[in-house]
Design an enzyme around this catalytic site. Structure first.
Site, PDB file in Angstrom:
ATOM      1  N   CYS A 222      -3.256  -7.080 -19.707  1.00 25.45           N
ATOM      2  CA  CYS A 222      -3.639  -6.140 -18.653  1.00 25.45           C
ATOM      3  C   CYS A 222      -2.748  -6.246 -17.416  1.00 25.45           C
ATOM      4  O   CYS A 222      -3.029  -5.621 -16.398  1.00 25.45           O
ATOM      5  CB  CYS A 222      -5.107  -6.314 -18.277  1.00 25.45           C
ATOM      6  SG  CYS A 222      -5.486  -7.964 -17.688  1.00 25.45           S
TER       7      CYS A 222
ATOM      8  N   ARG B 124     -11.336  -4.546 -11.995  1.00 22.37           N
ATOM      9  CA  ARG B 124     -11.146  -5.572 -10.946  1.00 22.37           C
ATOM     10  C   ARG B 124     -12.289  -5.465  -9.943  1.00 22.37           C
ATOM     11  O   ARG B 124     -12.205  -4.709  -8.973  1.00 22.37           O
ATOM     12  CB  ARG B 124      -9.824  -5.345 -10.212  1.00 22.37           C
ATOM     13  CG  ARG B 124      -8.574  -5.594 -11.042  1.00 22.37           C
ATOM     14  CD  ARG B 124      -7.335  -5.333 -10.178  1.00 22.37           C
ATOM     15  NE  ARG B 124      -6.122  -5.882 -10.725  1.00 22.37           N
ATOM     16  CZ  ARG B 124      -5.183  -5.167 -11.352  1.00 22.37           C
ATOM     17  NH1 ARG B 124      -5.349  -3.872 -11.518  1.00 22.37           N
ATOM     18  NH2 ARG B 124      -4.094  -5.757 -11.799  1.00 22.37           N
TER      19      ARG B 124
ATOM     20  N   HIS C 166       0.832  -1.204   0.000  1.00 22.02           N
ATOM     21  CA  HIS C 166       0.000   0.000   0.000  1.00 22.02           C
ATOM     22  C   HIS C 166       0.869   1.257   0.000  1.00 22.02           C
ATOM     23  O   HIS C 166       0.503   2.279  -0.559  1.00 22.02           O
ATOM     24  CB  HIS C 166      -0.898   0.016   1.238  1.00 22.02           C
ATOM     25  CG  HIS C 166      -2.169  -0.735   1.033  1.00 22.02           C
ATOM     26  ND1 HIS C 166      -2.606  -1.717   1.872  1.00 22.02           N
ATOM     27  CD2 HIS C 166      -3.093  -0.630   0.052  1.00 22.02           C
ATOM     28  CE1 HIS C 166      -3.746  -2.191   1.425  1.00 22.02           C
ATOM     29  NE2 HIS C 166      -4.068  -1.552   0.325  1.00 22.02           N
TER      30      HIS C 166
ATOM     31  N   GLU D 293      -3.452 -16.207 -17.357  1.00 27.34           N
ATOM     32  CA  GLU D 293      -2.535 -15.843 -16.273  1.00 27.34           C
ATOM     33  C   GLU D 293      -2.016 -17.066 -15.524  1.00 27.34           C
ATOM     34  O   GLU D 293      -1.288 -16.943 -14.541  1.00 27.34           O
ATOM     35  CB  GLU D 293      -3.200 -14.855 -15.312  1.00 27.34           C
ATOM     36  CG  GLU D 293      -4.528 -15.292 -14.757  1.00 27.34           C
ATOM     37  CD  GLU D 293      -5.160 -14.253 -13.842  1.00 27.34           C
ATOM     38  OE1 GLU D 293      -4.474 -13.331 -13.375  1.00 27.34           O
ATOM     39  OE2 GLU D 293      -6.377 -14.377 -13.578  1.00 27.34           O
TER      40      GLU D 293
ATOM     41  N   ASN E 203       0.942 -10.367 -14.329  1.00 28.00           N
ATOM     42  CA  ASN E 203       1.299 -10.350 -12.901  1.00 28.00           C
ATOM     43  C   ASN E 203       1.298 -11.770 -12.348  1.00 28.00           C
ATOM     44  O   ASN E 203       2.236 -12.197 -11.674  1.00 28.00           O
ATOM     45  CB  ASN E 203       0.300  -9.511 -12.097  1.00 28.00           C
ATOM     46  CG  ASN E 203       0.223  -8.090 -12.601  1.00 28.00           C
ATOM     47  OD1 ASN E 203       1.110  -7.642 -13.305  1.00 28.00           O
ATOM     48  ND2 ASN E 203      -0.837  -7.394 -12.256  1.00 28.00           N
TER      49      ASN E 203
ATOM     50  N   ARG F 103     -14.260  -7.899 -15.065  1.00 25.78           N
ATOM     51  CA  ARG F 103     -13.739  -9.207 -14.656  1.00 25.78           C
ATOM     52  C   ARG F 103     -14.521  -9.668 -13.438  1.00 25.78           C
ATOM     53  O   ARG F 103     -14.659  -8.914 -12.472  1.00 25.78           O
ATOM     54  CB  ARG F 103     -12.252  -9.099 -14.318  1.00 25.78           C
ATOM     55  CG  ARG F 103     -11.670 -10.444 -13.908  1.00 25.78           C
ATOM     56  CD  ARG F 103     -10.188 -10.371 -13.676  1.00 25.78           C
ATOM     57  NE  ARG F 103      -9.868  -9.704 -12.424  1.00 25.78           N
ATOM     58  CZ  ARG F 103      -8.615  -9.543 -11.975  1.00 25.78           C
ATOM     59  NH1 ARG F 103      -7.601  -9.975 -12.711  1.00 25.78           N
ATOM     60  NH2 ARG F 103      -8.389  -8.945 -10.830  1.00 25.78           N
TER      61      ARG F 103
ATOM     62  N   ARG G 228       4.695 -12.898  -6.230  1.00 23.27           N
ATOM     63  CA  ARG G 228       4.697 -11.520  -6.742  1.00 23.27           C
ATOM     64  C   ARG G 228       4.778 -10.458  -5.661  1.00 23.27           C
ATOM     65  O   ARG G 228       5.001  -9.292  -5.960  1.00 23.27           O
ATOM     66  CB  ARG G 228       3.479 -11.281  -7.653  1.00 23.27           C
ATOM     67  CG  ARG G 228       2.155 -11.369  -6.944  1.00 23.27           C
ATOM     68  CD  ARG G 228       1.004 -11.385  -7.948  1.00 23.27           C
ATOM     69  NE  ARG G 228       0.372 -10.090  -8.087  1.00 23.27           N
ATOM     70  CZ  ARG G 228      -0.783  -9.881  -8.714  1.00 23.27           C
ATOM     71  NH1 ARG G 228      -1.416 -10.891  -9.286  1.00 23.27           N
ATOM     72  NH2 ARG G 228      -1.303  -8.696  -8.809  1.00 23.27           N
TER      73      ARG G 228
HETATM   74  C1  PEP Z   1      -2.616 -10.178 -13.572  1.00 23.34           C
HETATM   75  O1  PEP Z   1      -2.535 -11.195 -12.881  1.00 23.34           O
HETATM   76  O2  PEP Z   1      -1.751  -9.835 -14.397  1.00 23.34           O
HETATM   77  C2  PEP Z   1      -3.775  -9.276 -13.449  1.00 23.34           C
HETATM   78  C3  PEP Z   1      -3.934  -8.280 -14.274  1.00 23.34           C
HETATM   79  O3  PEP Z   1      -4.645  -9.490 -12.445  1.00 23.34           O
HETATM   80  P1  PEP Z   1      -4.373  -9.149 -10.898  1.00 23.34           P
HETATM   81  O4  PEP Z   1      -3.178  -8.237 -10.845  1.00 23.34           O
HETATM   82  O5  PEP Z   1      -5.624  -8.545 -10.423  1.00 23.34           O
HETATM   83  O6  PEP Z   1      -4.095 -10.502 -10.321  1.00 23.34           O
HETATM   84 MG    MG Z   2      -4.183 -12.024 -11.782  1.00 25.42          MG
END
Ligand code: PEP
Ligand code: MG
Length: 587
Positions: A510, A304, A197, A439, A462, A340, A473
């Site tokens: 994305c 999201r 954050h 993903e 991500n 989503r 991550r």
């Molecule tokens: C991702 O996983 O790249 C994505 C865009 O979704 P989130 O970051 O919400 O997991």
């Molecule tokens: Mg994701």
């Protein structure tokens, strides 16, 4: 003599920009340890009264902070204070403190410190990275309460004497929210990761920041001068005259570049040789619609929706969700909005859904896996989305798909919800595209199969990077292994685009990889049809695309797909993009 020698340290750049100025070393409030004092039976009641007063005062202070953050940064960022307020209301903590005071006969400062530390310790050991990150929130609340119990001098970002760069072991999200831009030129910390954050706040406030430097607090001394580069992730202690001059020149370039970007707002994201990309924005909340429009995005590439379920103890009703989705669809119309379905679990969790403890929440019962089992919750969301769909250009997307069966099952539920709304005579979207996030490696490796069931793919780098490279991550210790240009990732992205196109569906991206303007060259060359990123970075991406040639980008891909080193691929991409946008590394 050694004090004035220039030293450069590398960390994780989390908020771009250059800051130059004197250092202000923030004393670490986390190290505060109240003095323990034995009390008598007759003092117990008075100690507990002091405690409840301190809790009430802390609540008031946090409410004020929440209001300030709400007006400065919006509801998304103010949400962390809701979490802090919930900690203050935790009956179990209050009960535990009462018990320690009454049975162990300790002053309430020490009893509270001991109780909170027991909880903090549990969070350390839980294996849940998200919970571990929440330690910062809890520590922050604890320090406020201790301060209100009397006597401690709080390390305070507001006590920065004159415009300075803050150096600290860690900075809490709430302290970041209190920073004043003119006074805090930038900050650098030993701890921290991209997704904290604190990092998100710094970016939203436009304060350059570098985190994850491990030992920067040991390296600086009062009186040092620093240069922080929030894009490259460097901190220079006692820069030479030449380095200072370069910093000043870069600052001037950033300002001129930002001015220049605003002129592209209404122009298309089109390459020099006529290849047009759809440039969309990622959002979490309806309140972000104005910044989507302002950024010149051509729609929302990722909404999201899980954030509507977070920082609360009840589930959002169909009506509440309908209003939120309608606001976004209407606000962005005629451009599309990819909604989503909720991606709860992993690093985004809520407590009231009774998700049992999991050792690997990122690999656990989350997102579409959760929705397919909890049809009651999923169907409410789908009804709200479909109803809102008549107010704009809806596209629907499922997260965390790992096999085709999940897509078929989800599509069946959508068809049933449609039928149900039809039977009830409720207006709803009939004809809209449905896509999936790519993903999970198993999805990326079976895109040919998935393509038969959907209208589009959106690559979520991500998670794709996290799962393919087995790199958490949100873990700063292994952040250096989190490599978007790893050949494994590039092969999966390329394959997804090629198979999508072979099956006549469009492919977007994305994940945060798309937010790095240097990566545009790679994404363009791979043939992606759409790029979606945070509204703040959209103008910069458009500028890069407008400066590149599609033919050259394709040639570039031919070349780098033979490379073996992620670092080499990334630096080649930067080198090429820098020739069209020299400001690339600082903006
Ligand atoms: C991702 O996983 O790249 C994505 C865009 O979704 P989130 O970051 O919400 O997991
Ligand atoms: Mg994701």
């Amino acid at each position: 003599m050694s004090k004035l020698q220039e030293k450069v340290f590398q960390g994780i750049g989390v908020s771009p920009g250059i800051a130059m100025g004197p250092v202000f070393i923030l004393p670490q409030s986390e190290e505060y340890h109240p003095v323990e004092r034995k009390i008598t039976d007759s003092e117990v009641a008075e100690e507990l009264r002091r405690f409840l007063d301190a809790l009430a005062k802390t609540k008031e202070q946090i409410q004020v902070l929440r209001e300030r953050t709400l007006s400065r940064l919006g509801v998304d960022h103010a949400g962390i204070f809701d979490a802090q307020l919930m900690i203050l209301d935790d009956e179990q903590v209050i009960q535990d403190v009462r018990e320690v005071v009454a049975t162990e006969k300790k002053n309430v400062d020490a009893a509270f410190y001991q109780t909170v530390h027991r909880y903090l310790h549990l969070l350390y050991g839980s294996g849940n990275e998200y919970l571990a990150e929440r330690r910062a929130d809890i520590t922050d609340v604890m320090n406020r309460v201790l301060e209100n119990l009397g006597g401690i001098e709080r390390s305070d970002v507001c006590k920065v004497p004159s415009p300075s760069i803050i150096i600290a072991r860690d900075i809490s999200p709430s302290d970041t929210a209190r920073m004043e831009r003119g006074k805090v030129l930038g900050f650098a910390t030993d701890a921290g990761s991209q997704s904290s954050h604190t990092a998100i706040m710094a970016k939203a406030l436009g304060i350059p920041a570098v985190v994850g430097l491990h030992q920067i607090t040991m390296m600086v001394q009062g009186g040092d001068v620093l240069v922080i580069d929030g894009r490259r992730g460097t901190v220079t202690i006692n820069p030479t005259k030449g380095a200072l001059e370069r910093g000043r020149a870069e600052l001037r370039r950033i300002e001129a570049y930002r001015d220049q970007l605003s002129r592209f707002r209404d122009l298309p994201a089109e390459t020099q040789d006529g290849r047009r990309i759809t440039l969309s924005a990622n959002i979490e909340l309806p309140a972000e619609v104005p910044s989507v429009i302002e950024s010149g995005s051509e729609g929302v590439g990722l909404y999201r929706t899980e954030f509507i379920y977070m920082n609360r103890s009840d589930l959002p009703s169909e009506e509440e969700q309908f209003e939120a989705y309608k606001t976004v669809l209407e606000g962005v119309n005629p451009h599309p909005v990819i909604i989503r379905t909720m991606d709860l679990g992993g690093d985004k969790f809520i407590t009231n859904l009774n998700i049992p403890f999991e050792f690997n929440p990122s690999l656990g019962w989350r997102a579409i896996r959760f929705c397919l089992e909890r049809r009651d919750i999923f169907e409410v969301q789908l009804r709200a989305i479909l109803r809102a769909g008549v107010f704009g250009n809806l596209k629907l997307m499922y997260p965390m798909i790992s096999c085709v069966k999940e897509v078929i099952k989800a599509n069946t539920i959508v068809a049933e919800v449609k039928e149900e709304l039809g039977r009830e005579g409720i207006p709803h979207a009939e004809d809209f595209e449905i896509g999936v996030m790519i993903e999970v490696p198993s999805a990326a490796l079976t895109v040919d199969i998935l393509a038969k069931e959907v209208d589009f793919f959106s690559i979520g780098t991500n998670d794709l990077i996290q799962y393919t490279l087995a790199v958490d991550r949100v873990n700063d210790k292994i952040a250096h292994l989190y490599q978007p240009c790893h050949p494994a990732i590039l092969r999966l992205v390329k394959r997804t685009v090629e198979e999508g196109h072979r099956n006549n569906i469009w492919v977007g991206i994305c994940g945060e990889m798309a937010a790095d303007p240097a990566m545009c060259l790679i994404l363009l060359g791979m043939g992606l049809d759409e790029i979606s990123a945070s509204p703040a970075v959209v103008p910069g991406i458009k500028n890069v695309i407008r400066g590149l040639s599609y033919a050259d980008a394709k040639e570039f891909i031919e070349e780098v797909m033979t490379y073996t080193s992620p670092a080499e691929i990334e630096s080649r991409a930067r080198e090429v993009v820098r020739t069209v946008v020299p400001e690339l590394d600082v903006v």
